[in-house]
Design a protein around this motif. Structure first.
Motif, PDB file in Angstrom:
ATOM      1  N   UNK A 166     -36.311  19.460  13.892  1.00 35.67           N
ATOM      2  CA  UNK A 166     -36.318  20.273  12.300  1.00 35.67           C
ATOM      3  C   UNK A 166     -34.906  19.427  11.657  1.00 35.67           C
ATOM      4  N   UNK A 167     -33.857  19.298  12.495  1.00 37.41           N
ATOM      5  CA  UNK A 167     -32.554  18.411  11.847  1.00 37.41           C
ATOM      6  C   UNK A 167     -33.141  16.642  10.995  1.00 37.41           C
ATOM      7  N   UNK A 168     -34.597  16.342  11.868  1.00 41.76           N
ATOM      8  CA  UNK A 168     -34.832  14.874  10.886  1.00 41.76           C
ATOM      9  C   UNK A 168     -35.453  15.363  10.049  1.00 41.76           C
ATOM     10  N   UNK A 169     -36.865  16.633  10.196  1.00 45.51           N
ATOM     11  CA  UNK A 169     -37.345  16.556   9.012  1.00 45.51           C
ATOM     12  C   UNK A 169     -35.995  16.882   7.690  1.00 45.51           C
ATOM     13  N   UNK A 170     -35.538  17.749   7.919  1.00 43.16           N
ATOM     14  CA  UNK A 170     -34.993  18.351   6.884  1.00 43.16           C
ATOM     15  C   UNK A 170     -34.231  17.610   6.212  1.00 43.16           C
ATOM     16  N   UNK A 171     -33.100  15.870   6.939  1.00 44.26           N
ATOM     17  CA  UNK A 171     -32.747  15.238   6.305  1.00 44.26           C
ATOM     18  C   UNK A 171     -33.415  14.862   5.444  1.00 44.26           C
TER      19      UNK A 171
END
Length: 182
Positions: A166-171
């Motif tokens: 989720x963090x990677x996609x949000x970045x």
């Protein structure tokens, strides 16, 4: 014919294929024709945002990142492209192939009189032409502030293995909406 290749991205791709992929045979398909039609509409400013989802090895990068900018420059050599991928090595590879296509004897014979690549700005990361057009290669998430263009293309901005984070996609979404939109 050369005239047909100027009008039709699909015809351009078929003629350019040996210069891009060597002896690998061109395998046409409905998806290739559909992408070509949509990219033509992007070039004509009939489509502003286009998302293409295809599995790997369907010629998407060859078409979008290599053939498309070379074809656009036949019609409008002042077009400015900013390309990004999750990996700089991928976007750099496609930039180099696009540049090689433009410098090929086939392209130069047919359209070499419309523009030339500048010798002092002719690298894997960036090449400019004599009509103020350019193609810049970068990676998603990298600093592209200060760079602009008339077309922003993200070809595989996410590594498939990182997509579960989720963090990677949000970045990546933050990068796309914040830094890269103009």
């Amino acid at each position: 014919s050369v005239i047909t290749a100027e009008i039709s991205l699909h015809e351009f791709l078929k003629q350019a294929w040996p210069w891009i992929e060597g002896d690998v045979p061109f395998v046409d398909g409905w998806h290739i024709r559909a992408i070509c039609e949509h990219l033509e509409a992007v070039s004509n400013r009939q489509i502003k945002n286009l998302l293409i989802n295809l599995p790997p090895r369907c010629s998407k990068s060859t078409l979008v990142s290599i053939a498309f900018p070379a074809w656009c420059w036949i019609r409008n050599p002042g077009e400015r492209f900013l390309y990004a991928s999750y990996s700089f090595s991928l976007t750099s590879r496609d930039s180099q192939k696009c540049r090689a296509l433009i410098q090929s004897p086939w392209y130069q014979k047919n359209w070499g009189n419309r523009f030339q690549l500048l010798k002092d700005q002719n690298t894997k990361k960036r090449f400019d032409n004599t009509a103020t057009g350019y193609r810049i290669a970068t990676s998603s998430g990298s600093g592209t502030t200060g760079e602009g263009g008339s077309m922003l293309i993200a070809d595989d901005p996410n590594n498939a293995s990182d997509g579960i984070s989720d963090v990677y996609r949000e970045n990546r979404v933050d990068w796309w909406t914040g830094v890269c939109r103009w």
